[in-house]
Design a protein around this motif. Structure first.
Motif, PDB file in Angstrom:
ATOM      1  N   ILE A  20       4.700   4.251  -2.409  1.00  0.00           N
ATOM      2  CA  ILE A  20       6.066   5.231  -2.914  1.00  0.00           C
ATOM      3  C   ILE A  20       6.878   4.327  -3.234  1.00  0.00           C
ATOM      4  O   ILE A  20       8.014   4.246  -4.368  1.00  0.00           O
ATOM      5  CB  ILE A  20       6.554   5.494  -1.682  1.00  0.00           C
ATOM      6  N   GLU A  21       6.628   3.061  -1.892  1.00  0.00           N
ATOM      7  CA  GLU A  21       8.695   1.974  -3.192  1.00  0.00           C
ATOM      8  C   GLU A  21       7.969   1.647  -4.190  1.00  0.00           C
ATOM      9  O   GLU A  21       8.981   1.231  -5.117  1.00  0.00           O
ATOM     10  CB  GLU A  21       8.109   0.950  -2.030  1.00  0.00           C
ATOM     11  N   LEU A  22       6.575   0.881  -4.455  1.00  0.00           N
ATOM     12  CA  LEU A  22       5.891   0.524  -5.914  1.00  0.00           C
ATOM     13  C   LEU A  22       6.722   1.858  -7.037  1.00  0.00           C
ATOM     14  O   LEU A  22       6.748   0.923  -8.071  1.00  0.00           O
ATOM     15  CB  LEU A  22       4.474   0.180  -6.344  1.00  0.00           C
ATOM     16  N   THR A  32      -1.149  -2.145  -8.955  1.00  0.00           N
ATOM     17  CA  THR A  32      -2.571  -2.182  -8.675  1.00  0.00           C
ATOM     18  C   THR A  32      -3.086  -1.930  -7.006  1.00  0.00           C
ATOM     19  O   THR A  32      -2.192  -2.581  -6.600  1.00  0.00           O
ATOM     20  CB  THR A  32      -2.949  -4.296  -9.024  1.00  0.00           C
ATOM     21  N   ILE A  33      -4.140  -2.012  -7.264  1.00  0.00           N
ATOM     22  CA  ILE A  33      -4.953  -2.040  -5.452  1.00  0.00           C
ATOM     23  C   ILE A  33      -3.832  -3.073  -4.907  1.00  0.00           C
ATOM     24  O   ILE A  33      -3.589  -3.541  -3.767  1.00  0.00           O
ATOM     25  CB  ILE A  33      -5.707  -1.829  -5.413  1.00  0.00           C
ATOM     26  N   GLN A  34      -3.942  -4.371  -5.429  1.00  0.00           N
ATOM     27  CA  GLN A  34      -3.691  -5.649  -4.882  1.00  0.00           C
ATOM     28  C   GLN A  34      -2.071  -5.360  -4.841  1.00  0.00           C
ATOM     29  O   GLN A  34      -1.130  -6.363  -3.239  1.00  0.00           O
ATOM     30  CB  GLN A  34      -3.849  -7.200  -5.732  1.00  0.00           C
ATOM     31  N   ASP A  35      -1.113  -5.380  -5.494  1.00  0.00           N
ATOM     32  CA  ASP A  35       0.692  -4.997  -5.824  1.00  0.00           C
ATOM     33  C   ASP A  35       0.452  -3.907  -3.888  1.00  0.00           C
ATOM     34  O   ASP A  35       1.262  -4.419  -3.344  1.00  0.00           O
ATOM     35  CB  ASP A  35       0.774  -3.935  -6.561  1.00  0.00           C
ATOM     36  N   ILE A  36      -0.257  -2.889  -3.355  1.00  0.00           N
ATOM     37  CA  ILE A  36      -0.527  -1.685  -3.012  1.00  0.00           C
ATOM     38  C   ILE A  36      -0.769  -2.544  -1.397  1.00  0.00           C
ATOM     39  O   ILE A  36       0.103  -2.828  -0.282  1.00  0.00           O
ATOM     40  CB  ILE A  36      -0.991  -0.553  -2.751  1.00  0.00           C
ATOM     41  N   TYR A  51      -9.216   4.954   1.333  1.00  0.00           N
ATOM     42  CA  TYR A  51      -8.817   5.974   0.298  1.00  0.00           C
ATOM     43  C   TYR A  51     -10.108   4.901  -1.424  1.00  0.00           C
ATOM     44  O   TYR A  51     -10.330   4.287  -0.857  1.00  0.00           O
ATOM     45  CB  TYR A  51      -7.204   5.492  -0.462  1.00  0.00           C
ATOM     46  N   LEU A  52     -10.659   6.041  -1.870  1.00  0.00           N
ATOM     47  CA  LEU A  52     -11.256   5.213  -3.309  1.00  0.00           C
ATOM     48  C   LEU A  52     -10.469   4.689  -3.744  1.00  0.00           C
ATOM     49  O   LEU A  52     -11.108   3.449  -4.411  1.00  0.00           O
ATOM     50  CB  LEU A  52     -11.809   6.745  -3.434  1.00  0.00           C
ATOM     51  N   ASP A  53      -9.602   4.608  -4.401  1.00  0.00           N
ATOM     52  CA  ASP A  53      -8.414   4.205  -4.985  1.00  0.00           C
ATOM     53  C   ASP A  53      -7.048   4.560  -5.448  1.00  0.00           C
ATOM     54  O   ASP A  53      -6.513   4.876  -4.205  1.00  0.00           O
ATOM     55  CB  ASP A  53      -9.656   4.567  -6.475  1.00  0.00           C
ATOM     56  N   LYS A  54      -6.775   4.303  -6.146  1.00  0.00           N
ATOM     57  CA  LYS A  54      -5.155   4.459  -5.690  1.00  0.00           C
ATOM     58  C   LYS A  54      -4.285   5.624  -6.313  1.00  0.00           C
ATOM     59  O   LYS A  54      -3.476   6.485  -5.955  1.00  0.00           O
ATOM     60  CB  LYS A  54      -3.853   3.151  -6.655  1.00  0.00           C
ATOM     61  N   PHE A  55      -5.565   6.229  -7.144  1.00  0.00           N
ATOM     62  CA  PHE A  55      -5.498   8.331  -7.205  1.00  0.00           C
ATOM     63  C   PHE A  55      -6.063   9.139  -6.279  1.00  0.00           C
ATOM     64  O   PHE A  55      -5.181   9.687  -6.241  1.00  0.00           O
ATOM     65  CB  PHE A  55      -6.518   8.031  -8.612  1.00  0.00           C
ATOM     66  N   ASP A  56      -6.995   8.253  -5.354  1.00  0.00           N
ATOM     67  CA  ASP A  56      -7.367   9.504  -4.342  1.00  0.00           C
ATOM     68  C   ASP A  56      -5.910   9.602  -3.226  1.00  0.00           C
ATOM     69  O   ASP A  56      -5.589  10.092  -2.361  1.00  0.00           O
ATOM     70  CB  ASP A  56      -8.732   8.927  -3.611  1.00  0.00           C
ATOM     71  N   LEU A  57      -5.688   7.189  -3.238  1.00  0.00           N
ATOM     72  CA  LEU A  57      -4.245   7.725  -1.736  1.00  0.00           C
ATOM     73  C   LEU A  57      -2.854   8.359  -2.620  1.00  0.00           C
ATOM     74  O   LEU A  57      -2.354   9.254  -1.809  1.00  0.00           O
ATOM     75  CB  LEU A  57      -3.474   6.134  -2.775  1.00  0.00           C
TER      76      LEU A  57
END
Length: 181
Positions: A20-22, A32-36, A51-57
């Motif tokens: 959310i912050e990003l 990216t997942i690395q950013d998260i 989570y499968l990926d950032k979209f799943d998250l």
């Protein structure tokens, strides 16, 4: 009932907060997942464990808030609109960063659509076109009018930094709903 390990819950909360912050800082497509992972201070593996990926998250995060709003609707079903709106506006205020990010232009467009669809379901039983001021009007038109107005007022309130307290918003929006339904 299964108890959730506090470490798992803490990691998941950190991950959700991080995304959310990003999203309040840059486009979801650029995250990216690395950013998260860096923001949440967890490993990439921890994210992929949940989570499968950032979209799943993002999808699960949106679903969590939509489900919570559904619970609020259930708990306020027997109240008049003014009283029923107060828990809504308090919830919106307590999750300001999420809603401001989701309703902003760089937020998730799917959230606005899901929020709209959710409200259609919640308000559809309130529309009566057989008598009173809405007699003879089309139910779909009334629903679209009410829901679009509701989403719009929430968006206005959030994006303008909540210029009125939840109590004022609940009362005024409640009066408007009572006049139109």
């Amino acid at each position: 009932m299964n108890k959730v390990d506090r470490r798992i819950a803490k990691s998941q909360e950190a991950i959700k907060k991080a995304v959310i912050e990003l999203m309040s800082e840059k486009s979801f497509d650029d995250i990216t997942i690395q950013d998260i992972s860096d923001r949440a201070n967890v490993s990439r593996g921890t994210i992929y464990l949940h989570y499968l990926d950032k979209f799943d998250l993002l999808g699960k995060l949106i679903a969590e808030h939509i489900n919570k709003m559904g619970e609020i609707c259930e708990s306020t079903a027997e109240m008049d609109f003014k009283d029923a709106n107060l828990p809504w506006f308090e919830y919106l205020k307590s999750h300001f960063l999420f809603f401001s990010t989701m309703l902003a232009s760089k937020g998730a467009p799917s959230f606005r659509r899901q929020f709209h669809e959710f409200l259609i379901e919640e308000f559809k039983d309130e529309v009566d076109t057989t008598k009173g001021k809405n007699q003879g009007l089309n139910e779909d038109v009334i629903l679209q009018f009410i829901v679009t107005s509701y989403v719009g007022i929430v968006e206005w309130w959030i994006t303008n930094g909540m210029p009125y307290p939840p109590q004022v918003m609940a009362e005024q929006v409640g009066i408007l709903l009572e006049r139109n339904l």
